[in-house]
Design a protein around this motif. Structure first.
Motif, PDB file in Angstrom:
ATOM      1  N   PRO A 538      -0.437   5.025   8.905  1.00 62.72           N
ATOM      2  CA  PRO A 538      -1.506   5.086   7.494  1.00 62.72           C
ATOM      3  C   PRO A 538      -2.719   4.015   7.915  1.00 62.72           C
ATOM      4  CG  PRO A 538       0.778   4.696   7.018  1.00 62.72           C
ATOM      5  CD  PRO A 538       0.924   4.723   8.527  1.00 62.72           C
ATOM      6  N   GLY A 539      -3.713   4.414   7.465  1.00 65.12           N
ATOM      7  CA  GLY A 539      -4.812   3.505   7.802  1.00 65.12           C
ATOM      8  C   GLY A 539      -5.746   3.886   9.171  1.00 65.12           C
ATOM      9  N   ALA A 540      -5.143   4.554   9.926  1.00 70.27           N
ATOM     10  CA  ALA A 540      -5.604   4.693  11.210  1.00 70.27           C
ATOM     11  C   ALA A 540      -6.926   5.491  11.054  1.00 70.27           C
ATOM     12  CB  ALA A 540      -4.727   5.574  12.279  1.00 70.27           C
ATOM     13  N   SER A 541      -7.968   5.363  12.158  1.00 65.05           N
ATOM     14  CA  SER A 541      -9.173   5.997  11.949  1.00 65.05           C
ATOM     15  C   SER A 541      -8.930   7.417  12.099  1.00 65.05           C
ATOM     16  CB  SER A 541     -10.107   5.397  12.948  1.00 65.05           C
ATOM     17  OG  SER A 541      -9.581   5.764  14.355  1.00 65.05           O
ATOM     18  N   PRO A 542     -10.044   8.363  11.898  1.00 62.68           N
ATOM     19  CA  PRO A 542      -9.625   9.760  12.221  1.00 62.68           C
ATOM     20  C   PRO A 542      -9.694  10.178  13.478  1.00 62.68           C
ATOM     21  CG  PRO A 542     -11.390   9.585  10.531  1.00 62.68           C
ATOM     22  CD  PRO A 542     -11.192   7.870  10.890  1.00 62.68           C
ATOM     23  N   GLY A 543     -10.437   9.677  14.251  1.00 65.08           N
ATOM     24  CA  GLY A 543     -10.434   9.773  15.740  1.00 65.08           C
ATOM     25  C   GLY A 543      -8.956   9.299  16.439  1.00 65.08           C
ATOM     26  N   ARG A 544      -8.549   8.265  15.998  1.00 60.22           N
ATOM     27  CA  ARG A 544      -7.141   7.617  16.307  1.00 60.22           C
ATOM     28  C   ARG A 544      -6.123   8.405  15.944  1.00 60.22           C
ATOM     29  NH1 ARG A 544      -4.947   2.778  18.139  1.00 60.22           N
ATOM     30  NH2 ARG A 544      -2.692   2.541  17.534  1.00 60.22           N
TER      31      ARG A 544
END
Length: 685
Positions: A538-544
């Motif tokens: 949760p909270g990870a960037s879209p790319g990650r």
């Protein structure tokens, strides 16, 4: 006086291939008493006749002409042997050499003293490279007297055959079950059987063609000296068979007398034995199905303690109170409607499961717990759920908001839909505990599956029903806190235990090389889950998050590809246990004998097996040359194997021998094998 007259009704050349006569164990028989006669076949070298279930041939048949009041039984078939052609292909089940086919004749109770003539019209098929029909009318005269008088020439041979006919042996426990296109036969020794030589070169012969006569039979052993045979079902076998009928033959016999066991084993009901998960037992518990339902109710209760469910437990109950205006009857009514929604959602899941079961049955996916592929898939699912409970990754929580929106709907409709979404939407983090119920249902009968899901639903509903009846009890609930995450992680360990149990089951279903692949596959699957949890948190960037999703999918597919226990190829090598006696016996048959001394802890041994014995060229050569394969397992200390290694100045494995016909010493192969090395060794024989 006894005499035999053979009137052969076949061409002279055919008669020379197999000759037939009619002989009796007694010269004089008593009125009303049974006695043994036999068709005596003598086969020329290389020729054979056929057993009860011949395979590609025709079984021998007899039509009797007897004095009035005399009766004849069926042929008492001795244990057959596998018939192969010059290329080593199986062509049928039958007999070679000198053969006696016994029949029990019973004299009439009022038989008059004096000679009595018995006539048998015998028909058979005899084959070598070509097949020819054979027939003969055989006559036998016996005397009728006050008491039997044995025939000095034939009494002992016939009685020896009768004493060695296949029959059940209470010292061995036999069970059978059907798994789609495969029948699983287990044969376990009791205390009386363990003192006798271990059976060797096992082969099952089916009476009714249920088992494909020309298909390879997989044989595995367990630590208790038992055997598990996986027998391929013939497409031409009887439809709707409910039992396994036939003969299990061993080269060394099953005890001091029996060369073969008579098998008449009804198929067991759907297997329902797997390790229980914390919330949803995967099968009937040791205390019976009643205990299974109790554990399912407990599992439903545990769902309420999951971190995303427990905090809203009191809120939902207080919502019922607000909606009903403090009216106790309306509070209970809302709780009952909410419970109906929970029950309906679980019943929908049960209905989906029944559809999957029906589709699986049509695909031949019966008796799932005896399917290595199902066991591996179930272990993988349990492992994923356990990793989730351990915090390696989290199920998405976006759907929870959908359920929260319906939480505020007024009236009984709101309570009902809240109950539905409490299971399917608003509690996604309970999936690790609902999922095992889904997979467990595949191992239970439809009615049992429905009852388990109902018990789970009731367990989930109980707190709401109790708190709606006694809303003041909400104050007694412990406050949400860190203890809930600890409890959640603790619940992962029963699932890890289930994975360990399923791996143990899998070890008895697949060869050791395939089992190692299954374990490695589970490890790689765990790596894929870790990648997902690490990069898709949760909270990870879209790319990650996208990288974590794609990477996890790639690794998960690799783990499934490596670990999936695919069925062995039809020409897979079946290894017999090595012993000096086995080598001598197989060499006496004029066969090439390949001996592989190996150990599980030997990495080079495992590499050799992967490179050489999965080679299509090697498998084809072994099959065409009818190579006998023996394996000496040195995983544990074995003085006999140690002595064999020292005999050839070796002290380690791998060690491979090739015994060629007419050679007094084996050819010793190098430690590192290639298909070319093995092909060269066996091709010189």
């Amino acid at each position: 006086m006894l005499f035999v007259v053979g009137l052969a009704a076949l061409p002279a050349r055919a008669a020379a291939q197999v000759t037939a006569g009619l002989v009796a164990a007694d010269e004089t028989v008593a009125p009303g008493q049974p006695f043994a006669v036999a068709i005596h076949f003598v086969h020329r070298p290389g020729w054979h006749t056929y057993w009860l279930n011949p395979g590609t041939g025709v079984a021998t048949s007899i039509k009797w002409t007897l004095p009035p009041g005399w009766t004849a039984g069926d042929i008492l078939w001795p244990a057959p042997q596998v018939i192969r052609d010059r290329l080593g292909d199986v062509t049928g089940n039958g007999y070679t050499g000198d053969l006696l086919l016994p029949v029990t004749i019973t004299a009439a109770p009022n038989a008059s003293p004096g000679p009595a003539r018995l006539t048998a019209d015998v028909d058979w098929l005899m084959c070598q490279n070509v097949c020819e029909p054979g027939s003969a009318t055989l006559a036998l005269t016996v005397n009728v007297g006050p008491s039997p008088v044995v025939n000095s020439e034939w009494s002992a041979p016939i009685r020896a055959v009768l004493s060695r006919l296949p029959r059940p042996d209470p010292a061995w426990t036999v069970t059978a079950s059907r798994q789609g296109g495969t029948v699983v036969l287990t044969v376990d020794p009791g205390p009386e059987a363990r003192g006798h030589p271990a059976p060797a070169s096992l082969h099952f012969f089916s009476d009714d063609n249920l088992i494909g006569f020309d298909q390879p039979q997989q044989i595995a052993t367990d630590r208790e000296g038992g055997y598990l045979l996986r027998l391929p079902v013939s497409p031409d076998g009887p439809a709707g068979a409910t039992a396994l009928h036939g003969v299990l033959v061993s080269a060394q016999g099953f005890n001091a007398r029996e060369p073969a066991l008579r098998i008449d084993a009804p198929f067991a009901a759907d297997a329902a034995a797997a390790a229980p998960a914390a919330s949803a037992p995967a099968a009937a518990a040791p205390g019976g199905f009643g205990l299974t339902l109790i554990l399912a109710v407990v599992g439903g209760l545990i769902l309420n303690l999951m971190p995303c469910v427990f905090p809203v437990l009191g809120i939902k109950v207080l919502g019922f109170v607000r909606q009903s205006g403090q009216d106790r009857r309306k509070v209970v009514g809302h709780a009952l409607v909410f419970s109906a929604g929970v029950l309906l959602s679980f019943w929908v899941l049960a209905a989906v499961l029944l559809v999957l079961r029906r589709g699986g049955a049509e695909l031949g996916w019966g008796f799932q717990l005896q399917s290595p592929a199902f066991i591996f898939g179930l272990a993988a699912v349990m492992l994923v759920f356990a990793l989730n409970l351990s915090g390696v990754f989290e199920f998405g929580l976006t759907a929870t908001g959908v359920g929260s929106g319906l939480q505020d709907r007024s009236g009984f409709a709101g309570s009902f839909f809240t109950g539905v979404l409490a299971t399917l939407v608003a509690t996604p983090c309970s999936a690790p505990l609902v999922g095992p119920a889904l997979t467990a249902g595949l191992a239970l009968s439809p009615v049992q599956s429905w009852l388990v899901f109902t018990a789970l639903a009731l367990g989930l509903c109980v707190p709401y029903l109790l708190l709606s009846a006694f809303p003041g009890a909400v104050k007694l609930l412990p406050r949400p806190g860190a203890w809930m995450e600890t409890f959640k992680q603790l619940m992962a360990f029963p699932l890890y235990g289930t994975v360990a149990y399923l791996a143990w089951v899998l070890a008895g279903q697949v060869p050791e090389g395939a089992f190692l692949n299954c374990l490695l596959g589970l490890v790689i699957l765990a790596l894929g889950i870790w990648i997902y949890g690490r990069f898709h948190a949760p909270g990870a960037s879209p790319g990650r998050a996208l990288f974590g999703l794609i990477g996890a999918l790639v690794v998960l597919l690799a783990g499934a590809w490596i670990g999936w226990p695919a069925p062995p190829p039809p020409d897979a090598i079946v290894w017999e246990k090595w012993s000096p006696e086995a080598v001598s016996r197989l060499r006496a048959e004029g066969r090439i004998v390949y001996v592989d001394f190996t150990a599980r802890w030997c990495a080079t041994c495992q590499a050799n097996k992967k490179v050489v014995f999965h080679s299509s060229e090697v498998l084809r050569a072994f099959r065409s040359k009818h190579v006998a394969t023996l394996r000496g397992d040195w995983t544990n200390q074995d003085p006999a194997i140690t002595a064999e290694l020292q005999k050839y100045h070796r002290s380690a494995v791998p060690f491979n021998q090739v015994w060629l016909p007419e050679h007094t010493q084996p050819e010793l192969l190098p430690e590192l094998l290639t298909p070319g090395v093995v092909l060269k060794a066996v091709s010189s024989g």
